[in-house]
Enzyme design. Structure first.
Site, PDB file in Angstrom:
ATOM      1  N   LYS A  17      42.110  33.673   5.956  1.00  0.00           N
ATOM      2  CA  LYS A  17      42.410  34.579   6.942  1.00  0.00           C
ATOM      3  C   LYS A  17      43.291  35.622   6.571  1.00  0.00           C
ATOM      4  CE  LYS A  17      43.136  31.754  10.203  1.00  0.00           C
ATOM      5  NZ  LYS A  17      44.109  31.584  11.358  1.00  0.00           N
ATOM      6  N   ARG A  91      44.218  30.604  19.990  1.00  0.00           N
ATOM      7  CA  ARG A  91      43.712  29.283  19.452  1.00  0.00           C
ATOM      8  C   ARG A  91      43.034  28.296  20.439  1.00  0.00           C
ATOM      9  NH1 ARG A  91      47.458  28.959  14.547  1.00  0.00           N
ATOM     10  NH2 ARG A  91      47.513  26.677  13.908  1.00  0.00           N
ATOM     11  N   ARG A 130      44.955  23.267  -5.419  1.00  0.00           N
ATOM     12  CA  ARG A 130      45.834  24.147  -5.152  1.00  0.00           C
ATOM     13  C   ARG A 130      47.204  23.433  -5.955  1.00  0.00           C
ATOM     14  NH1 ARG A 130      47.100  25.686   0.945  1.00  0.00           N
ATOM     15  NH2 ARG A 130      45.303  27.019   0.931  1.00  0.00           N
ATOM     16  N   ARG A 157      50.084  18.733  -4.425  1.00  0.00           N
ATOM     17  CA  ARG A 157      50.532  17.803  -2.927  1.00  0.00           C
ATOM     18  C   ARG A 157      49.100  17.280  -2.402  1.00  0.00           C
ATOM     19  NH1 ARG A 157      55.010  20.172  -0.625  1.00  0.00           N
ATOM     20  NH2 ARG A 157      56.883  20.198  -2.225  1.00  0.00           N
ATOM     21  N   ARG A 168      44.621  19.162  10.923  1.00  0.00           N
ATOM     22  CA  ARG A 168      44.621  20.422  11.402  1.00  0.00           C
ATOM     23  C   ARG A 168      43.152  20.885  11.709  1.00  0.00           C
ATOM     24  NH1 ARG A 168      48.032  23.491   7.235  1.00  0.00           N
ATOM     25  NH2 ARG A 168      46.948  25.092   7.605  1.00  0.00           N
TER      26      ARG A 168
HETATM   27  N1  ADP Z   1      48.303  30.286  19.126  1.00  0.00           N
HETATM   28  C1  ADP Z   1      49.018  29.546  18.923  1.00  0.00           C
HETATM   29  N2  ADP Z   1      48.993  28.781  19.996  1.00  0.00           N
HETATM   30  C2  ADP Z   1      49.736  27.534  20.006  1.00  0.00           C
HETATM   31  N3  ADP Z   1      50.730  27.209  18.714  1.00  0.00           N
HETATM   32  C3  ADP Z   1      50.463  27.973  17.589  1.00  0.00           C
HETATM   33  C4  ADP Z   1      49.662  29.143  18.007  1.00  0.00           C
HETATM   34  N4  ADP Z   1      49.764  29.797  16.632  1.00  0.00           N
HETATM   35  C5  ADP Z   1      50.721  29.342  15.812  1.00  0.00           C
HETATM   36  N5  ADP Z   1      51.017  28.212  16.587  1.00  0.00           N
HETATM   37  C6  ADP Z   1      52.220  27.028  16.113  1.00  0.00           C
HETATM   38  O1  ADP Z   1      52.845  27.528  14.989  1.00  0.00           O
HETATM   39  C7  ADP Z   1      52.422  26.612  13.739  1.00  0.00           C
HETATM   40  C8  ADP Z   1      52.233  27.224  12.489  1.00  0.00           C
HETATM   41  O2  ADP Z   1      50.890  28.397  12.679  1.00  0.00           O
HETATM   42  P1  ADP Z   1      50.201  28.799  11.514  1.00  0.00           P
HETATM   43  O3  ADP Z   1      51.375  29.478  10.669  1.00  0.00           O
HETATM   44  O4  ADP Z   1      48.955  29.568  12.088  1.00  0.00           O
HETATM   45  O5  ADP Z   1      49.835  27.858  10.563  1.00  0.00           O
HETATM   46  P2  ADP Z   1      48.929  26.450  10.445  1.00  0.00           P
HETATM   47  O6  ADP Z   1      47.554  26.888   9.947  1.00  0.00           O
HETATM   48  O7  ADP Z   1      49.639  25.663   9.705  1.00  0.00           O
HETATM   49  O8  ADP Z   1      48.788  26.012  11.733  1.00  0.00           O
HETATM   50  C9  ADP Z   1      51.319  25.773  14.277  1.00  0.00           C
HETATM   51  O9  ADP Z   1      51.235  24.496  13.938  1.00  0.00           O
HETATM   52  C10 ADP Z   1      51.640  25.645  15.724  1.00  0.00           C
HETATM   53  O10 ADP Z   1      52.713  24.651  16.119  1.00  0.00           O
END
Ligand code: ADP
Length: 216
Positions: A17, A91, A130, A157, A168
Site C-alpha cells: 500500500k 479501517r 524480510r 525477525r 493483524r
Molecule cells: N483507521 C484506523 N483506525 C483505528 N486505528 C488505527 C487506524 N489507522 C491506524 N491505527 C492505529 O495505528 C496503528 C499503526 O497503524 P499503521 O501504521 O497503519 O500500521 P499497521 O499496519 O502496523 O497496523 C494501528 O495498529 C492502530 O492502532
C-alpha cells in the site's frame, strides 16, 4: 469521464500500500494521509490525542473510531487543495459510514477505492524474506548479511513478525475486508489482485491502466 480526486487505499499489512500510495499521490497530485503515521506523530509530540491513542497502539489494537474520525475530519477540513488519498482509513465499516456522512455534508464523496488484494501466502513469503539492519533499522527483502546503507548486520525477525502478522491479518479480515465490500457494493472499487510476486513498478502500471478504464 469521472473526475478522480478522492482516493481510498485498502489492503492487508505488507500488501504494498505504501508504494502504490506514493505512486497514486504523484500521478494524481494528491495529498496523502496515513492514519498510522499521523497517530505516531501525535504520540511523539505527546498531544492529548496521542496520549489517548498510545494505549491502543501499544497493544496493536485499533484506536477507537471516534478518535480517528475526528483526526481525519480535521485533516480533511484543513486541506487547501481538495484532492486526497487516505491510507489506513477507513479501517472499520463504522469509520466508512462516518466518512460518508462527513463528505455528504460537504457535498462531496469518495471517488475510488483501490483494493490491494494480495494473497496471504504471498505476504507471508515477503515477511519470511524480510531482513532488518540491527544498526540503522533499514528493512528490505534480501539475503545479504550486510546492510547496504550502513554496513550493519542484517537480522531476521521471522517469528515475531509472523506472529504479529497473524494477529493483524485476523483484524484485517474481521474489520477491514468488510470496508472493501462496503465500497464494492457501491461500485467504487478498483481491485488489484496480486497472486505472485511482481515488481512494484509493474503493479503501478497495471493499476494506472485499471484506473483509466474505471474512469471512462
Ligand atoms: N483507521 C484506523 N483506525 C483505528 N486505528 C488505527 C487506524 N489507522 C491506524 N491505527 C492505529 O495505528 C496503528 C499503526 O497503524 P499503521 O501504521 O497503519 O500500521 P499497521 O499496519 O502496523 O497496523 C494501528 O495498529 C492502530 O492502532
Amino acid at each position: 469521464m469521472k473526475d478522480l480526486k478522492h482516493f481510498i487505499l485498502v489492503g492487508p499489512p505488507a500488501s504494498g500500500k505504501g508504494t502504490q500510495g506514493r505512486f497514486l499521490a504523484d500521478t494524481f497530485n494528491l495529498n496523502s494521509l496515513s492514519t498510522g503515521s499521523l497517530l505516531r506523530r501525535e504520540v511523539e509530540s505527546c498531544t492529548e490525542l496521542g496520549r489517548k491513542a498510545l494505549g491502543y497502539m501499544d497493544k496493536a489494537m485499533l484506536v477507537p473510531d471516534e478518535i480517528v474520525n475526528d483526526m481525519v475530519r480535521g485533516w480533511l477540513s484543513e486541506m487547501d487543495n481538495d484532492a486526497w488519498l487516505l491510507d489506513g482509513y477507513p479501517r472499520t465499516v463504522a469509520q466508512a459510514e462516518a466518512l460518508d456522512h462527513f463528505l455528504t455534508q460537504r457535498g462531496t464523496s469518495v471517488d475510488v477505492v483501490v483494493w490491494m488484494d494480495v494473497a496471504r501466502e504471498l505476504i507471508e513469503q515477503r515477511i519470511m524474506h524480510r531482513r532488518e539492519c540491527s544498526t540503522c533499522g533499514h528493512v528490505v527483502q534480501t539475503s545479504e548479511e550486510e546492510c547496504s546503507k550502513c554496513g550493519g548486520k542484517m537480522v531476521s525477525r521471522k517469528d515475531d513478525n509472523m506472529e504479529a502478522f497473524a494477529r493483524r491479518w485476523k483484524d484485517f479480515e474481521a474489520m477491514t475486508l468488510p470496508v472493501a465490500r462496503y465500497y464494492e457494493a457501491r461500485g467504487l472499487v478498483v481491485k488489484m489482485t496480486v497472486t505472485e510476486e511482481r515488481e512494484p513498478a509493474e503493479v503501478s502500471r497495471d493499476l494506472a491502466r485499471k484506473l483509466e478504464e474505471y474512469r471512462q
